[in-house]
Design a protein around this motif. Structure first.
Motif, PDB file in Angstrom:
ATOM      1  N   ILE A 140      -9.219   3.719   0.596  1.00  0.00           N
ATOM      2  CA  ILE A 140      -8.046   3.172  -0.478  1.00  0.00           C
ATOM      3  C   ILE A 140      -8.827   1.967  -1.168  1.00  0.00           C
ATOM      4  O   ILE A 140      -8.397   1.347  -1.784  1.00  0.00           O
ATOM      5  CB  ILE A 140      -6.917   2.702   0.616  1.00  0.00           C
ATOM      6  N   ASP A 141      -9.967   1.407  -0.111  1.00  0.00           N
ATOM      7  CA  ASP A 141     -11.051   0.007  -1.267  1.00  0.00           C
ATOM      8  C   ASP A 141     -11.062   1.048  -2.063  1.00  0.00           C
ATOM      9  O   ASP A 141     -10.905   0.492  -3.174  1.00  0.00           O
ATOM     10  CB  ASP A 141     -11.923  -0.032  -0.073  1.00  0.00           C
ATOM     11  N   ASN A 142     -11.513   2.258  -2.481  1.00  0.00           N
ATOM     12  CA  ASN A 142     -11.504   2.417  -3.844  1.00  0.00           C
ATOM     13  C   ASN A 142     -10.464   2.981  -4.520  1.00  0.00           C
ATOM     14  O   ASN A 142     -11.200   2.932  -6.026  1.00  0.00           O
ATOM     15  CB  ASN A 142     -11.813   4.593  -3.709  1.00  0.00           C
ATOM     16  N   LYS A 143      -9.327   2.973  -3.906  1.00  0.00           N
ATOM     17  CA  LYS A 143      -8.576   2.865  -5.568  1.00  0.00           C
ATOM     18  C   LYS A 143      -8.023   1.170  -5.935  1.00  0.00           C
ATOM     19  O   LYS A 143      -7.135   1.124  -6.903  1.00  0.00           O
ATOM     20  CB  LYS A 143      -7.083   3.531  -4.818  1.00  0.00           C
ATOM     21  N   GLU A 157      -0.693  -1.643 -10.687  1.00  0.00           N
ATOM     22  CA  GLU A 157       0.482  -1.567  -9.557  1.00  0.00           C
ATOM     23  C   GLU A 157       0.330  -2.300  -8.593  1.00  0.00           C
ATOM     24  O   GLU A 157       1.505  -2.273  -8.088  1.00  0.00           O
ATOM     25  CB  GLU A 157       0.214   0.164  -9.122  1.00  0.00           C
ATOM     26  N   TYR A 158      -0.675  -2.241  -8.465  1.00  0.00           N
ATOM     27  CA  TYR A 158      -0.443  -3.509  -6.731  1.00  0.00           C
ATOM     28  C   TYR A 158       0.202  -4.680  -7.318  1.00  0.00           C
ATOM     29  O   TYR A 158       0.956  -5.459  -6.313  1.00  0.00           O
ATOM     30  CB  TYR A 158      -2.052  -3.907  -6.452  1.00  0.00           C
ATOM     31  N   SER A 159      -0.246  -5.395  -8.941  1.00  0.00           N
ATOM     32  CA  SER A 159       0.631  -6.278  -8.783  1.00  0.00           C
ATOM     33  C   SER A 159       2.117  -6.750  -9.219  1.00  0.00           C
ATOM     34  O   SER A 159       2.431  -7.440  -8.541  1.00  0.00           O
ATOM     35  CB  SER A 159      -0.165  -6.871  -9.815  1.00  0.00           C
ATOM     36  N   LYS A 160       2.029  -5.314  -9.359  1.00  0.00           N
ATOM     37  CA  LYS A 160       3.519  -5.106 -10.081  1.00  0.00           C
ATOM     38  C   LYS A 160       4.194  -5.166  -8.181  1.00  0.00           C
ATOM     39  O   LYS A 160       5.560  -5.809  -8.044  1.00  0.00           O
ATOM     40  CB  LYS A 160       3.818  -4.345 -10.486  1.00  0.00           C
ATOM     41  N   VAL A 175       0.576  -1.282  -0.212  1.00  0.00           N
ATOM     42  CA  VAL A 175       0.149  -0.341  -0.012  1.00  0.00           C
ATOM     43  C   VAL A 175       0.783   1.242   0.018  1.00  0.00           C
ATOM     44  O   VAL A 175       0.606   2.302  -0.243  1.00  0.00           O
ATOM     45  CB  VAL A 175      -0.883   0.334   1.393  1.00  0.00           C
ATOM     46  N   GLU A 176       1.886   1.504   0.628  1.00  0.00           N
ATOM     47  CA  GLU A 176       2.474   2.598   1.148  1.00  0.00           C
ATOM     48  C   GLU A 176       3.313   3.183  -0.126  1.00  0.00           C
ATOM     49  O   GLU A 176       4.008   4.465  -1.030  1.00  0.00           O
ATOM     50  CB  GLU A 176       3.644   2.438   1.939  1.00  0.00           C
ATOM     51  N   LYS A 177       4.008   1.821  -1.181  1.00  0.00           N
ATOM     52  CA  LYS A 177       4.163   1.703  -1.971  1.00  0.00           C
ATOM     53  C   LYS A 177       3.562   2.244  -3.176  1.00  0.00           C
ATOM     54  O   LYS A 177       4.296   3.431  -3.950  1.00  0.00           O
ATOM     55  CB  LYS A 177       5.351   0.738  -2.769  1.00  0.00           C
ATOM     56  N   VAL A 178       2.440   1.693  -3.335  1.00  0.00           N
ATOM     57  CA  VAL A 178       1.806   2.040  -4.770  1.00  0.00           C
ATOM     58  C   VAL A 178       0.906   3.363  -4.638  1.00  0.00           C
ATOM     59  O   VAL A 178       1.059   4.350  -5.572  1.00  0.00           O
ATOM     60  CB  VAL A 178       0.709   0.614  -4.381  1.00  0.00           C
ATOM     61  N   MET A 179       0.527   3.993  -3.211  1.00  0.00           N
ATOM     62  CA  MET A 179      -0.125   5.183  -3.044  1.00  0.00           C
ATOM     63  C   MET A 179       0.266   6.462  -2.726  1.00  0.00           C
ATOM     64  O   MET A 179       0.887   7.333  -2.163  1.00  0.00           O
ATOM     65  CB  MET A 179      -1.336   4.919  -1.625  1.00  0.00           C
TER      66      MET A 179
END
Length: 252
Positions: A168-171, A178-181, A103-107
């Motif tokens: 965060i759910d909305n994203k 991005e979460y997959s990577k 989460v911290e990386k993606v967001m």
């Protein structure tokens, strides 16, 4: 899976968990299990069934809120050290220090320097845990994009699940790739020989719950262990390896 069959198998597995906890208490063991995964992957559900009939005095769930100002001023792992298990304890982390790699990386909640430090330090941190004798397991619950979409919809419309809804759910769907990577990089860089990742195909909640418990207990030694009951499906739980992608156990 029929609900009656599921409940019977879950009951039998929870009896095994009680046996295991007795071993933890008698032999003064320390157990730490972390559950990671995308939003709605089913972490709450697995943890609930895992500890449902265990003695609450020796088992705890840790689900931390966003870091405080003091946390930001401290060593990243410091806030988690406080919650690590003492002897006779089983601790289950509902998300963990791997927030930084996800989460911290993606967001963009952390800097590239902070992310780099995390990857440089996490191996040493986990090696200290295992070297000190802590029984340590890492599970990542993986679901498909369509399944997540349906679960997010249910979360927003079900009045009993309103507390789970977050910004965060909305994203989650918007940042799927991005979460997959981030997940794939995390697997490659942090699935250590002394602390590997175990990937769980969690599209079917009931099968995921049963097989995680089976997998964990199959790796434990305790009195009166029912080995036959603990045969888990390799199509549901697998130790991270590139072959997991080929078998479709890790969703694109």
């Amino acid at each position: 899976m029929k609900i009656k069959e599921y409940k019977k198998e879950l009951y039998d597995l929870q009896v095994e968990l009680v046996k295991f906890q007795k071993e933890v208490i008698e032999k003064k063991l320390q157990v730490c299990i972390i559950f990671e995964g995308r939003d709605t992957a089913g972490k709450d559900g697995i943890i609930k069934r895992f500890l449902q009939h265990l003695s609450p005095r020796e088992v705890r769930t840790v689900a931390l809120n966003k870091p405080s100002d003091k946390d930001h001023m401290s060593w990243y792992f410091q806030r988690y050290v406080h919650f690590l298990p003492s002897k006779q304890e089983i601790i289950l982390f509902n998300r963990s220090w791997y927030n930084r790699a996800g989460v911290e990386k993606v967001m963009n909640f952390c800097t590239q320097k902070e992310l780099k430090s995390f990857f440089e330090e996490v191996g040493s941190f986990e090696q200290m845990l295992t070297h000190s004798g802590v029984i340590f397991f890492k599970y990542y619950l993986d679901i498909s994009k369509d399944e997540q979409k349906e679960r997010l919809k249910d979360r927003k419309t079900n009045p009993l699940k309103q507390w789970k809804v977050s910004p965060i759910d909305n994203k989650a769907q918007e940042y799927w790739d991005e979460y997959s990577k981030a997940r794939d990089e995390m697997f490659i860089r942090t699935s250590f020989s002394f602390a590997p990742w175990y990937v769980v195909n969690a599209d079917n909640k009931k099968k995921a719950r049963l097989n995680v418990i089976k997998h964990f207990l199959s790796n434990m030694d305790y009195d009166k262990k029912n080995e036959k009951l603990l045969a888990f499906s390799g199509d549901i739980v697998c130790k991270f390896d590139p072959i997991c992608y080929e078998k479709g156990l890790i969703k694109k």
